[in-house]
Design a protein around this motif. Structure first.
Motif, PDB file in Angstrom:
ATOM      1  N   ALA A   8      59.202  19.179 -79.201  1.00 46.30           N
ATOM      2  CA  ALA A   8      59.160  19.550 -80.618  1.00 46.30           C
ATOM      3  C   ALA A   8      58.581  18.419 -81.459  1.00 46.30           C
ATOM      4  O   ALA A   8      57.789  18.665 -82.382  1.00 46.30           O
ATOM      5  CB  ALA A   8      60.558  19.929 -81.101  1.00 46.30           C
ATOM      6  N   ARG A   9      58.950  17.198 -81.154  1.00 49.91           N
ATOM      7  CA  ARG A   9      58.424  16.041 -81.890  1.00 49.91           C
ATOM      8  C   ARG A   9      56.909  15.983 -81.763  1.00 49.91           C
ATOM      9  O   ARG A   9      56.190  15.836 -82.737  1.00 49.91           O
ATOM     10  CB  ARG A   9      59.057  14.746 -81.386  1.00 49.91           C
ATOM     11  N   ARG A  10      56.418  16.152 -80.540  1.00 47.75           N
ATOM     12  CA  ARG A  10      54.967  16.078 -80.311  1.00 47.75           C
ATOM     13  C   ARG A  10      54.215  17.231 -80.963  1.00 47.75           C
ATOM     14  O   ARG A  10      53.088  17.059 -81.413  1.00 47.75           O
ATOM     15  CB  ARG A  10      54.670  16.073 -78.820  1.00 47.75           C
ATOM     16  N   LEU A  11      54.832  18.403 -80.976  1.00 50.09           N
ATOM     17  CA  LEU A  11      54.182  19.570 -81.567  1.00 50.09           C
ATOM     18  C   LEU A  11      54.421  19.658 -83.074  1.00 50.09           C
ATOM     19  O   LEU A  11      53.863  20.534 -83.741  1.00 50.09           O
ATOM     20  CB  LEU A  11      54.663  20.853 -80.878  1.00 50.09           C
ATOM     21  N   ARG A  12      55.275  18.790 -83.579  1.00 52.08           N
ATOM     22  CA  ARG A  12      55.640  18.757 -85.006  1.00 52.08           C
ATOM     23  C   ARG A  12      56.205  20.098 -85.470  1.00 52.08           C
ATOM     24  O   ARG A  12      55.779  20.670 -86.481  1.00 52.08           O
ATOM     25  CB  ARG A  12      54.445  18.337 -85.854  1.00 52.08           C
ATOM     26  N   VAL A  13      57.162  20.603 -84.676  1.00 50.07           N
ATOM     27  CA  VAL A  13      57.853  21.845 -85.004  1.00 50.07           C
ATOM     28  C   VAL A  13      59.358  21.588 -84.917  1.00 50.07           C
ATOM     29  O   VAL A  13      59.790  20.595 -84.324  1.00 50.07           O
ATOM     30  CB  VAL A  13      57.451  23.004 -84.045  1.00 50.07           C
ATOM     31  N   PRO A  14      60.165  22.471 -85.481  1.00 57.27           N
ATOM     32  CA  PRO A  14      61.621  22.288 -85.405  1.00 57.27           C
ATOM     33  C   PRO A  14      62.134  22.395 -83.964  1.00 57.27           C
ATOM     34  O   PRO A  14      61.589  23.157 -83.156  1.00 57.27           O
ATOM     35  CB  PRO A  14      62.191  23.427 -86.243  1.00 57.27           C
ATOM     36  N   PHE A  15      63.178  21.633 -83.674  1.00 55.55           N
ATOM     37  CA  PHE A  15      63.896  21.744 -82.413  1.00 55.55           C
ATOM     38  C   PHE A  15      65.294  22.218 -82.733  1.00 55.55           C
ATOM     39  O   PHE A  15      65.957  21.689 -83.627  1.00 55.55           O
ATOM     40  CB  PHE A  15      63.975  20.395 -81.684  1.00 55.55           C
ATOM     41  N   THR A  16      65.767  23.227 -81.981  1.00 58.94           N
ATOM     42  CA  THR A  16      67.120  23.739 -82.172  1.00 58.94           C
ATOM     43  C   THR A  16      67.805  23.847 -80.822  1.00 58.94           C
ATOM     44  O   THR A  16      67.271  24.454 -79.893  1.00 58.94           O
ATOM     45  CB  THR A  16      67.100  25.133 -82.834  1.00 58.94           C
ATOM     46  N   ASP A  17      68.980  23.253 -80.727  1.00 58.92           N
ATOM     47  CA  ASP A  17      69.823  23.363 -79.536  1.00 58.92           C
ATOM     48  C   ASP A  17      70.855  24.441 -79.842  1.00 58.92           C
ATOM     49  O   ASP A  17      71.699  24.256 -80.725  1.00 58.92           O
ATOM     50  CB  ASP A  17      70.485  22.016 -79.263  1.00 58.92           C
ATOM     51  N   SER A  18      70.785  25.571 -79.148  1.00 60.30           N
ATOM     52  CA  SER A  18      71.680  26.686 -79.469  1.00 60.30           C
ATOM     53  C   SER A  18      73.150  26.306 -79.277  1.00 60.30           C
ATOM     54  O   SER A  18      73.999  26.739 -80.052  1.00 60.30           O
ATOM     55  CB  SER A  18      71.322  27.939 -78.663  1.00 60.30           C
ATOM     56  N   ASP A  19      73.463  25.475 -78.287  1.00 56.64           N
ATOM     57  CA  ASP A  19      74.852  25.045 -78.096  1.00 56.64           C
ATOM     58  C   ASP A  19      75.339  24.230 -79.296  1.00 56.64           C
ATOM     59  O   ASP A  19      76.468  24.414 -79.759  1.00 56.64           O
ATOM     60  CB  ASP A  19      75.011  24.230 -76.811  1.00 56.64           C
ATOM     61  N   ALA A  20      74.495  23.340 -79.812  1.00 53.08           N
ATOM     62  CA  ALA A  20      74.880  22.541 -80.986  1.00 53.08           C
ATOM     63  C   ALA A  20      75.093  23.436 -82.201  1.00 53.08           C
ATOM     64  O   ALA A  20      76.006  23.207 -83.007  1.00 53.08           O
ATOM     65  CB  ALA A  20      73.813  21.485 -81.274  1.00 53.08           C
ATOM     66  N   GLU A  21      74.265  24.476 -82.321  1.00 47.16           N
ATOM     67  CA  GLU A  21      74.414  25.429 -83.432  1.00 47.16           C
ATOM     68  C   GLU A  21      75.742  26.189 -83.324  1.00 47.16           C
ATOM     69  O   GLU A  21      76.407  26.433 -84.332  1.00 47.16           O
ATOM     70  CB  GLU A  21      73.244  26.406 -83.466  1.00 47.16           C
ATOM     71  N   ILE A  22      76.108  26.573 -82.113  1.00 48.76           N
ATOM     72  CA  ILE A  22      77.377  27.280 -81.894  1.00 48.76           C
ATOM     73  C   ILE A  22      78.543  26.367 -82.259  1.00 48.76           C
ATOM     74  O   ILE A  22      79.479  26.782 -82.949  1.00 48.76           O
ATOM     75  CB  ILE A  22      77.495  27.758 -80.427  1.00 48.76           C
ATOM     76  N   GLU A  23      78.482  25.121 -81.804  1.00 50.50           N
ATOM     77  CA  GLU A  23      79.551  24.159 -82.115  1.00 50.50           C
ATOM     78  C   GLU A  23      79.678  23.934 -83.620  1.00 50.50           C
ATOM     79  O   GLU A  23      80.789  23.877 -84.154  1.00 50.50           O
ATOM     80  CB  GLU A  23      79.299  22.831 -81.397  1.00 50.50           C
ATOM     81  N   ALA A  24      78.548  23.830 -84.316  1.00 53.08           N
ATOM     82  CA  ALA A  24      78.578  23.622 -85.766  1.00 53.08           C
ATOM     83  C   ALA A  24      79.189  24.830 -86.476  1.00 53.08           C
ATOM     84  O   ALA A  24      80.010  24.678 -87.385  1.00 53.08           O
ATOM     85  CB  ALA A  24      77.174  23.341 -86.285  1.00 53.08           C
ATOM     86  N   ALA A  25      78.792  26.030 -86.052  1.00 52.65           N
ATOM     87  CA  ALA A  25      79.309  27.246 -86.684  1.00 52.65           C
ATOM     88  C   ALA A  25      80.808  27.418 -86.446  1.00 52.65           C
ATOM     89  O   ALA A  25      81.533  27.869 -87.333  1.00 52.65           O
ATOM     90  CB  ALA A  25      78.550  28.469 -86.169  1.00 52.65           C
ATOM     91  N   ALA A  26      81.263  27.036 -85.251  1.00 48.99           N
ATOM     92  CA  ALA A  26      82.680  27.212 -84.904  1.00 48.99           C
ATOM     93  C   ALA A  26      83.540  26.023 -85.316  1.00 48.99           C
ATOM     94  O   ALA A  26      84.770  26.113 -85.286  1.00 48.99           O
ATOM     95  CB  ALA A  26      82.814  27.440 -83.400  1.00 48.99           C
ATOM     96  N   ALA A  27      82.910  24.914 -85.658  1.00 47.42           N
ATOM     97  CA  ALA A  27      83.611  23.668 -85.966  1.00 47.42           C
ATOM     98  C   ALA A  27      84.518  23.244 -84.809  1.00 47.42           C
ATOM     99  O   ALA A  27      85.632  22.759 -85.002  1.00 47.42           O
ATOM    100  CB  ALA A  27      84.403  23.785 -87.273  1.00 47.42           C
ATOM    101  N   MET A  28      84.022  23.463 -83.579  1.00 47.12           N
ATOM    102  CA  MET A  28      84.728  23.017 -82.383  1.00 47.12           C
ATOM    103  C   MET A  28      83.729  22.916 -81.240  1.00 47.12           C
ATOM    104  O   MET A  28      82.633  23.469 -81.329  1.00 47.12           O
ATOM    105  CB  MET A  28      85.900  23.939 -82.021  1.00 47.12           C
ATOM    106  N   SER A  29      84.129  22.206 -80.198  1.00 49.90           N
ATOM    107  CA  SER A  29      83.231  22.035 -79.057  1.00 49.90           C
ATOM    108  C   SER A  29      83.186  23.311 -78.211  1.00 49.90           C
ATOM    109  O   SER A  29      84.073  24.171 -78.300  1.00 49.90           O
ATOM    110  CB  SER A  29      83.700  20.869 -78.189  1.00 49.90           C
ATOM    111  N   ILE A  30      82.166  23.394 -77.386  1.00 49.13           N
ATOM    112  CA  ILE A  30      82.059  24.546 -76.487  1.00 49.13           C
ATOM    113  C   ILE A  30      83.257  24.589 -75.546  1.00 49.13           C
ATOM    114  O   ILE A  30      83.812  25.654 -75.292  1.00 49.13           O
ATOM    115  CB  ILE A  30      80.712  24.526 -75.741  1.00 49.13           C
TER     116      ILE A  30
END
Length: 183
Positions: free
Chosen positions: A27-49
């Motif tokens: 993503a850095r090289r292509l200059r586009v957003p990077f999203t980790d779906s697990d990190a998104e789930i953890e953020a939404a749930a406010a808890m670890s997987i």
């Protein structure tokens, strides 16, 4: 020269395959957003997987995973790293195929084990025989992972940078319209 993605690049594969590390660099090289779906789930749930698995079970987690994946895929094209089990759900495969190119980061079993053996954050490996569990999961999942749009073989000794370079070349070969040069 700047680049634009025409579709998402969705990295799939086993835990420890390098989806987050290689995906971030890609993503850095292509200059586009990077999203980790697990990190998104953890953020939404406010808890670890691990906490989600312990409190609500795997079925609940898989349902949230699909919801988060749908939300990410609805956004502008970028690089997405998915959890190891996300690709196992037929509806997730269909969503990914509709909006992106799936890339299986295929990693040798011993390298996977080397990378995950000291990590207590892998709920599926919290068993009496974590290595055996990892190998069993790989055996079960490999035929489904093989349905990905592109298989990318990890090479022992490759740095994250070298892997990203090889992956960009493989992506260009697999779909010449995926990454467009902008003037």
């Amino acid at each position: 020269m700047s680049k634009r993605l025409t579709r998402h690049i969705v990295l799939i594969g086993m835990m420890g395959a390098g989806k987050t590390a290689i995906g971030s660099e890609l993503a850095r090289r292509l200059r586009v957003p990077f999203t980790d779906s697990d990190a998104e789930i953890e953020a939404a749930a406010a808890m670890s997987i691990s906490e989600i698995f312990a409190r609500d079970g795997e079925a609940f987690f898989r349902a949230r995973e699909s919801q988060v994946l749908a939300r990410i895929l609805a956004g502008a094209p970028g690089v997405i790293s998915t959890g190891g089990g996300a690709w196992m759900q037929p509806h997730n495969r269909a969503m990914i195929a509709a909006r992106g190119l799936s890339v299986w980061l295929n990693c040798p079993p011993e390298l996977l084990w080397h990378r995950v053996r000291q990590r207590p954050t892998r709920p599926l490996l919290q068993t009496a025989d974590p290595k055996g569990t990892l190998l069993r999961l790989l055996d079960e999942r490999a035929p489904v992972y093989a349905q990905a749009g592109l298989e990318f073989l990890s090479q022992a000794g490759d740095s994250i940078e070298a892997s990203a370079t090889r992956l960009i070349a493989a992506l260009a070969g697999a779909d010449p319209t995926l990454i467009q040069e902008l003037p």
